[in-house]
Design a protein around this motif. Structure first.
Motif, short mmCIF file in Angstrom:
data_model
loop_
_atom_site.label_atom_id
_atom_site.label_comp_id
_atom_site.label_asym_id
_atom_site.label_seq_id
_atom_site.Cartn_x
_atom_site.Cartn_y
_atom_site.Cartn_z
N ILE A 29 3.85 -43.59 19.42
CA ILE A 29 2.70 -42.71 19.51
C ILE A 29 1.76 -42.94 18.34
CG2 ILE A 29 1.95 -40.29 19.42
CD1 ILE A 29 4.64 -39.63 20.92
N ARG A 33 -2.08 -44.16 18.69
CA ARG A 33 -3.18 -43.37 18.13
C ARG A 33 -3.83 -44.06 16.93
NH1 ARG A 33 -1.59 -37.30 17.11
NH2 ARG A 33 -3.70 -37.44 16.26
N TYR A 61 6.48 -32.41 20.90
CA TYR A 61 5.28 -33.24 20.89
C TYR A 61 5.51 -34.53 21.68
CZ TYR A 61 1.19 -35.78 19.38
OH TYR A 61 0.01 -36.48 19.37
N HIS A 64 5.60 -33.76 25.41
CA HIS A 64 4.25 -33.52 25.95
C HIS A 64 3.46 -34.82 26.04
CE1 HIS A 64 4.23 -28.98 24.86
NE2 HIS A 64 4.96 -29.24 25.90
N TRP A 65 3.58 -35.66 25.04
CA TRP A 65 2.88 -36.95 25.04
C TRP A 65 3.32 -37.80 26.24
CZ3 TRP A 65 -0.93 -39.42 22.23
CH2 TRP A 65 -1.04 -40.79 22.41
N SER A 68 1.97 -36.55 29.51
CA SER A 68 0.52 -36.58 29.66
C SER A 68 0.04 -37.99 29.98
CB SER A 68 -0.15 -36.11 28.37
OG SER A 68 -0.06 -37.12 27.38
N SER A 70 -1.81 -39.55 28.01
CA SER A 70 -2.06 -40.17 26.72
C SER A 70 -1.19 -41.38 26.46
CB SER A 70 -1.83 -39.17 25.59
OG SER A 70 -2.64 -38.04 25.75
N SER A 71 -0.02 -41.42 27.12
CA SER A 71 0.91 -42.51 26.84
C SER A 71 0.53 -43.80 27.54
CB SER A 71 2.32 -42.09 27.24
OG SER A 71 2.40 -41.82 28.62
#
Length: 72
Positions: A29, A33, A61, A64-65, A68, A70-71
């Motif tokens: 992650i 990011r 966290y 959730h990542w 979502s 976002s991954s």
């Protein structure tokens, strides 16, 4: 396996325990990011509920990542 890790958050050393799988995902992650791992951990620490411990906040966290978009 659960391992103990340490980080410096806002000038103070702290430790937390995480399973290897969560540690690996946290590193992924941070790379995704484009921020240092310490900055990611600090961000998560800043956003956690006062009654949640850091280890739990990190696990949530990651969960959730991964759930979502976002991954990637």
């Amino acid at each position: 396996m659960i391992r103990k890790h340490s980080a410096t958050l806002h000038g103070h050393r702290t430790s937390f325990s995480l399973e290897d799988e969560f540690w690996i995902e946290l590193n992924k992650i941070a790379r995704a990011r484009a921020i240092p791992l310490a900055a990611l951990i600090s961000d998560i620490d800043d956003q956690r509920q006062p009654d949640a411990n850091l280890s739990s906040a990190l696990r949530v966290y990651v969960l959730h990542w991964l759930k979502s978009d976002s991954s990637g």
